[in-house]
Design an enzyme around this catalytic site. Structure first.
Site, PDB file in Angstrom:
ATOM      1  N   GLU A  20      68.985 -61.152  41.288  1.00 18.57           N
ATOM      2  CA  GLU A  20      70.241 -60.408  41.400  1.00 18.57           C
ATOM      3  C   GLU A  20      70.053 -58.903  41.290  1.00 18.57           C
ATOM      4  O   GLU A  20      70.921 -58.132  41.686  1.00 18.57           O
ATOM      5  CB  GLU A  20      71.235 -60.881  40.326  1.00 18.57           C
ATOM      6  CG  GLU A  20      70.809 -60.659  38.891  1.00 18.57           C
ATOM      7  CD  GLU A  20      69.901 -61.773  38.376  1.00 18.57           C
ATOM      8  OE1 GLU A  20      69.381 -61.628  37.266  1.00 18.57           O
ATOM      9  OE2 GLU A  20      69.700 -62.764  39.093  1.00 18.57           O
ATOM     10  N   ASP A  45      53.407 -33.441  68.520  1.00 19.37           N
ATOM     11  CA  ASP A  45      53.129 -32.364  69.466  1.00 19.37           C
ATOM     12  C   ASP A  45      51.984 -31.522  68.913  1.00 19.37           C
ATOM     13  O   ASP A  45      51.579 -31.664  67.762  1.00 19.37           O
ATOM     14  CB  ASP A  45      54.397 -31.529  69.660  1.00 19.37           C
ATOM     15  CG  ASP A  45      54.310 -30.643  70.890  1.00 19.37           C
ATOM     16  OD1 ASP A  45      53.294 -30.711  71.604  1.00 19.37           O
ATOM     17  OD2 ASP A  45      55.266 -29.869  71.130  1.00 19.37           O
ATOM     18  N   ASP A  82      60.165 -31.264  67.900  1.00 21.45           N
ATOM     19  CA  ASP A  82      61.244 -30.328  67.595  1.00 21.45           C
ATOM     20  C   ASP A  82      61.951 -29.780  68.832  1.00 21.45           C
ATOM     21  O   ASP A  82      62.828 -28.945  68.725  1.00 21.45           O
ATOM     22  CB  ASP A  82      60.716 -29.148  66.771  1.00 21.45           C
ATOM     23  CG  ASP A  82      59.659 -28.335  67.510  1.00 21.45           C
ATOM     24  OD1 ASP A  82      59.254 -28.746  68.619  1.00 21.45           O
ATOM     25  OD2 ASP A  82      59.218 -27.301  66.978  1.00 21.45           O
ATOM     26  N   ASP A 120      61.698 -33.807  73.169  1.00 14.03           N
ATOM     27  CA  ASP A 120      61.248 -34.806  72.205  1.00 14.03           C
ATOM     28  C   ASP A 120      62.353 -35.779  71.787  1.00 14.03           C
ATOM     29  O   ASP A 120      62.066 -36.786  71.139  1.00 14.03           O
ATOM     30  CB  ASP A 120      60.709 -34.114  70.943  1.00 14.03           C
ATOM     31  CG  ASP A 120      59.480 -33.264  71.225  1.00 14.03           C
ATOM     32  OD1 ASP A 120      58.624 -33.720  71.994  1.00 14.03           O
ATOM     33  OD2 ASP A 120      59.400 -32.142  70.694  1.00 14.03           O
ATOM     34  N   ASN A 166      58.545 -70.516  35.692  1.00 15.78           N
ATOM     35  CA  ASN A 166      59.566 -71.061  34.805  1.00 15.78           C
ATOM     36  C   ASN A 166      60.071 -72.409  35.311  1.00 15.78           C
ATOM     37  O   ASN A 166      60.226 -73.363  34.549  1.00 15.78           O
ATOM     38  CB  ASN A 166      60.733 -70.081  34.680  1.00 15.78           C
ATOM     39  CG  ASN A 166      60.428 -68.979  33.690  1.00 15.78           C
ATOM     40  OD1 ASN A 166      59.446 -69.046  32.959  1.00 15.78           O
ATOM     41  ND2 ASN A 166      61.258 -67.948  33.672  1.00 15.78           N
ATOM     42  N   ASN A 209      67.079 -64.764  30.991  1.00 20.59           N
ATOM     43  CA  ASN A 209      67.074 -64.117  32.301  1.00 20.59           C
ATOM     44  C   ASN A 209      67.742 -62.753  32.250  1.00 20.59           C
ATOM     45  O   ASN A 209      67.293 -61.792  32.882  1.00 20.59           O
ATOM     46  CB  ASN A 209      67.782 -65.023  33.315  1.00 20.59           C
ATOM     47  CG  ASN A 209      67.566 -64.564  34.738  1.00 20.59           C
ATOM     48  OD1 ASN A 209      66.434 -64.320  35.144  1.00 20.59           O
ATOM     49  ND2 ASN A 209      68.641 -64.420  35.482  1.00 20.59           N
ATOM     50  N   ASP A 251      65.880 -59.289  33.189  1.00 13.17           N
ATOM     51  CA  ASP A 251      66.407 -58.362  34.195  1.00 13.17           C
ATOM     52  C   ASP A 251      66.554 -56.959  33.629  1.00 13.17           C
ATOM     53  O   ASP A 251      66.274 -55.958  34.297  1.00 13.17           O
ATOM     54  CB  ASP A 251      67.761 -58.854  34.704  1.00 13.17           C
ATOM     55  CG  ASP A 251      67.624 -60.014  35.676  1.00 13.17           C
ATOM     56  OD1 ASP A 251      66.528 -60.191  36.233  1.00 13.17           O
ATOM     57  OD2 ASP A 251      68.615 -60.744  35.873  1.00 13.17           O
TER      58      ASP A 251
END
Length: 911
Positions: A342, A384, A654, A658, A722, A747, A751
């Protein structure tokens, strides 16, 4: 089981992407994806535009309070207050409630919410009144709340940072003001109806405008009409038109000038323009997912499918072995929650946002957050030559006639051409105009008048101005300068020391030999030709560029940057192939490339590419390192060919030429001094045109990717271990190995320990190669490392069963407390074991933030059974003898994991 897992992971790569919750995409993408819709809207809204196109100019000036010289500053300010800023919200700012909802609305949070609802329903309708507990709902809700709030806060901060970064790079327009000789550069947002705008090649059209004067003006308006070719615009419309998009004297906001020049009167800005009205009718939609999004989506589906297979297995095994199907359902729900990553959206957002800010400190502005990962995944950089490999400090080195002798006459012609041209002035023009002594000698304002101009375009590669001497006989002189071959193609005669002569094939070959020698010295050669015409000739166009007399050449030197060679070595050492795509001649490009250490063995010309089919082009793109004399179409075709071979392509450019390649690349890179259309097409903008700056950006992109990958590896392997442990314990224990509420709490704490991953350090060797998503590899990693923790979980089961006597339902609380502590500490430990291929804490230490977070979680796990909260979670204090044995188990886990990491690295590497 192995058969199920194999099917699970092999099919993951074929799953459709799971959604569009990582970013809201610009409306411009919708327009580009469906130009037909844009055209339909423009036609429906075209009545007013048609009226303005045919209205007398005097009436328009009066209506807008303007004049042929534009608005005064006071008039412009008043109009700005009346009409508002000239901008269309491509990504409309969200209200905080809507943003909060979007932060919640991702597959993982929705899945957790569904599991919480199911848990609540089982409590209300299936459990006995004295057995009901809202703890599961509260903990799952806490997980969702943490993930949502963290993502919301990070994105708000990220959006503010991105807005500040984007403000550093502004597109501008040239507007006329009474009393200002050469016009005024204004940010596009400050433009108002009534402004008179000067347009030239490379400019974005800043508003819906009516053309006042135009010279060979071609505009690309594919964003509105889908037309692949530019259309010509002029000051006079054809009578009787009913489609506003076909009007020759109207240009629309969002289109761009390909060639030519014009003066135009702004009629509508911002939301009142055709583009703005279209944007107001289209909701923000999502374009095709990027390589980054596809990778995230594929990995997410691996984890989701894993959960969808394993949670029902846990439910069935516990139901069959224990006989309590309600308890088995609650436990399976807790396992499903534990298997759900999550925090993934928050980790992704945090890492990208932090990376964007870090890159800004290194002079890299990120317009699109997803592009950061593409930069880190880049395997080929197309760039370039001018300004990237060279100093972008072009000096006019020579001005010579065709015999190689210095010639002030040639310099004078070139000066008049550069002085009077109104199109896109490049560095070559600037270098010519810096010769002030010639300017004073010629004094164009006093001695010449401009008659006409034939602007530059990338197919002709030349441009011309027509002038007349004020004290002469009134005849016109056309002065043309451009690339050698393109000038030779329109020349019939050549000026020599002995007078003019016909330009036969022998003379052409002699000219080519002479200019090739100049190219070999690293000089860029521009040819200059002239033609004298009668005073009554005109107006002028491309057809008049014929029968010219070659006068000579101007030659420029742009020396290589000192930083280019080491930057190129660093890029190539990082696994990035560098290819030079230039419009310059091959000899000059090769010399510059050789000086900065690039391979120049295989070079191709644009004409060579034209003769190739797709298969031959693909091979040339793969093998070649220097491509010269390229048009915009050549550059785009090369980029697409490289991408088709599986390369992640970055394109750095640039110029207006291009822009197509910038759009075609995986990541378009431009600079803040680029033309407007290039900055608009780019994903990343460098505040300094340097490969060193780009190399820093690549490293940052890889660091970001590595931190995201850490989370996925940790979560996947820990979750698999687990569940494997749960399956083993469920099959043999007479009670649940851990209560649902305990599993959910574990858990939640795990987290919490991972929220600092975006701030973690990355080992240097991880930054040495391009990084790419590998969902199949993640599946293998999970199956390889997950069971390691299960070995020590089973040892813990044996310890609690045989040593501490937790071997009956009456003692399940002690058993569950012992596994809760070991499971949480091993999960916190795996954060440090998996974050590096080195020995953790010794050869590679985590960032202080991650060390603190994991230490806090481990401390909470150790103390919880001894606090008053223990009874609420059905835990009890553990014997002091448990903790030395726990330390041995954890050390064994760390040692075996480190040993098997070396086995994994030898087989698969460590991405």
């Amino acid at each position: 089981m192995l058969h199920v897992l194999k099917a699970l992971f092999s099919s993951a790569a074929q799953v459709r992407h799971i959604g569009r919750y990582f970013r809201r995409d610009p409306i411009l993408e919708q327009i580009g994806a469906d130009p037909g819709a844009a055209a339909d809207m423009a036609r429906r809204e075209g009545g007013r535009t048609l009226a303005l196109a045919y209205a007398p100019l005097d009436a328009l000036y009066a209506d807008l309070g303007s004049s042929p010289l534009g608005l005064t500053e006071a008039q412009a300010e008043a109009a700005r207050l009346r009409h508002g800023p000239n901008q269309v919200d491509h990504e409309r700012p969200l209200s905080w409630p809507m943003h909060l909802w979007l932060s919640f609305r991702n597959p993982f949070n929705l899945l957790l919410a569904a599991l919480a609802a199911l848990s609540w329903l089982t409590d209300v309708y299936l459990a006995q009144p004295d057995e009901r507990s809202w703890a599961s709902v509260v903990i799952i809700g806490g997980m969702v709340l943490i993930a949502t709030v963290l993502r919301f806060a990070q994105e708000r901060r990220s959006n503010r940072a991105a807005d500040a970064l984007r403000a550093m790079v502004q597109n501008t327009a040239t507007v006329l003001r009474p009393g200002v000789a050469r016009g005024l550069e204004l940010p596009l947002r400050d433009l108002v109806p009534g402004d008179v705008v000067a347009l030239s090649a490379g400019d974005m059209v800043p508003a819906d405008c009516r053309i006042l004067t135009a010279k060979d003006l071609f505009v690309a308006q594919a964003a509105l009409t889908g037309e692949s070719l530019p259309v010509e615009k002029s000051a006079q419309p054809r009578p009787g038109l009913r489609n506003a998009l076909e009007l020759e004297n109207i240009v629309f906001m969002g289109t761009n000038v390909v060639s030519g020049s014009a003066l135009a009167l702004a009629l509508a800005t911002g939301g009142q323009s055709s583009f703005g009205r279209l944007a107001g009718t289209v909701t923000a939609t999502t374009r095709a997912p990027t390589q980054f999004q596809r990778g995230i989506n594929r990995v997410s589906w691996v984890l989701i499918r894993f959960m969808l297979v394993m949670a029902p297995l846990v439910f069935l095994i516990n139901g069959l072995t224990k006989g309590d199907w309600l308890e088995a359902l609650l436990f399976a729900l807790a396992v499903a929650v534990g298997l759900t990553p999550e925090m993934l959206p928050m980790i992704v957002t945090s890492t990208l946002a932090k990376g964007a800010v870090a890159m800004s400190r290194k002079k890299v502005v990120v317009k699109r957050l997803d592009a950061i990962q593409n930069l880190g995944a880049m395997t080929v950089l197309c760039t370039d030559k001018t300004g990237t490999l060279t100093q972008d400090r072009i000096v006019l080195e020579r001005h010579i006639d065709v015999d190689g002798a210095p010639s002030d006459a040639v310099l004078g012609y070139a000066y008049l051409n550069s002085h009077y041209q109104t199109g896109l002035k490049n560095l070559l023009d600037v270098a010519v105009l810096e010769h002030a002594e010639i300017g004073r000698q010629l004094d164009p304002a006093a001695n010449y008048q401009k008659i006409d101009e034939i602007p530059f375009d990338f197919s002709r590669r030349r441009m011309s101005v027509v002038v007349s001497a004020r004290d002469g006989d009134g005849s016109h002189e056309l002065i043309c300068k451009g690339a050698l071959e393109e000038i030779l193609s329109v020349c019939a005669r050549v000026s020599t020391a002995d007078g003019e002569a016909w330009l036969d094939e022998a003379a052409r070959e002699a000219i080519r030999r002479g200019t090739n020698e100049l190219n070999a010295e690293g000089l860029r050669v521009i040819a200059v030709a002239i033609k004298r015409l009668a005073a009554d000739h005109g107006p002028y166009g491309v057809a008049d560029e014929n029968g010219l007399t070659l006068a000579g050449y101007i030659a420029f030197l742009d020396p290589p940057k000192e930083s280019a060679a080491p930057a190129l070595r660093a890029l190539m050492a990082s696994g990035i192939a560098v290819k030079v795509l230039t419009g310059d001649v091959l000899a000059v490009a090769r010399k510059v490339c050789r000086e900065v250490g690039l391979d120049v063995e295989r070079g191709y010309l644009g004409a060579d590419l034209d003769a190739m089919d797709d298969a031959e082009l693909a091979e040339a793109a793969r093998r070649g390192s220097v491509f010269a004399r390229l048009t915009p179409a050549h550059k785009e075709r090369l980029v697409r060919a490289l991408r088709a071979q599986g390369a992640t392509v970055g394109f750095m450019g640039d110029g207006i030429n291009d822009a197509p390649a910038l759009r075609a690349a995986d990541v378009g890179i431009s600079v803040d001094s680029a033309v407007d259309i290039s900055k608009e097409a780019a994903d990343i903008i460098l505040l300094e045109k340097s490969l060193t700056v780009l190399e820093d950006g690549v490293v940052e992109g890889r660091r970001i990717f590595c931190n995201m990958l850490k989370y996925l590896k940790m979560t996947a392997s820990s979750n698999f271990g687990n569940v494997f442990s749960v399956l083993v314990a469920s099959a043999f224990l007479p009670f649940l190995p851990m209560l649902p509420i305990q599993l959910l709490l574990q858990n939640l704490l795990y987290d919490f320990s991972q929220t600092a991953i975006p701030f973690d350090r990355v080992d240097a060797e991880q930054l040495q190669a391009p990084q790419r998503w590998d969902p199949a590899g993640l599946g293998r990693f999970m199956v390889f490392f997950g069971p390691i923790s299960s070995i020590f979980d089973i040892l813990t089961f044996a310890l609690m069963w045989y040593v501490f006597g937790a071997n009956a339902p009456a003692h399940q609380s002690l058993f569950q407390s012992g596994w809760f502590v070991e499971g949480l500490l091993s999960q916190a430990l795996v954060v440090h074991l998996i974050r590096t291929r080195r020995i953790p804490f010794v050869q590679s230490r985590a960032a202080p933030a991650l060390l603190v977070m994991t230490a806090l979680v481990m401390l909470a796990g150790l103390l919880l059974p001894f606090t008053p909260l223990a009874a609420y979670f059905d835990m009890q204090p553990l014997s002091w003898m448990y903790f030395p044995l726990l330390a041995v188990i954890l050390l064994g886990y760390a040692g075996l994991t480190q040993l098997l990491k070396n086995v994994w690295v030898r087989r698969h590497g460590w991405q």
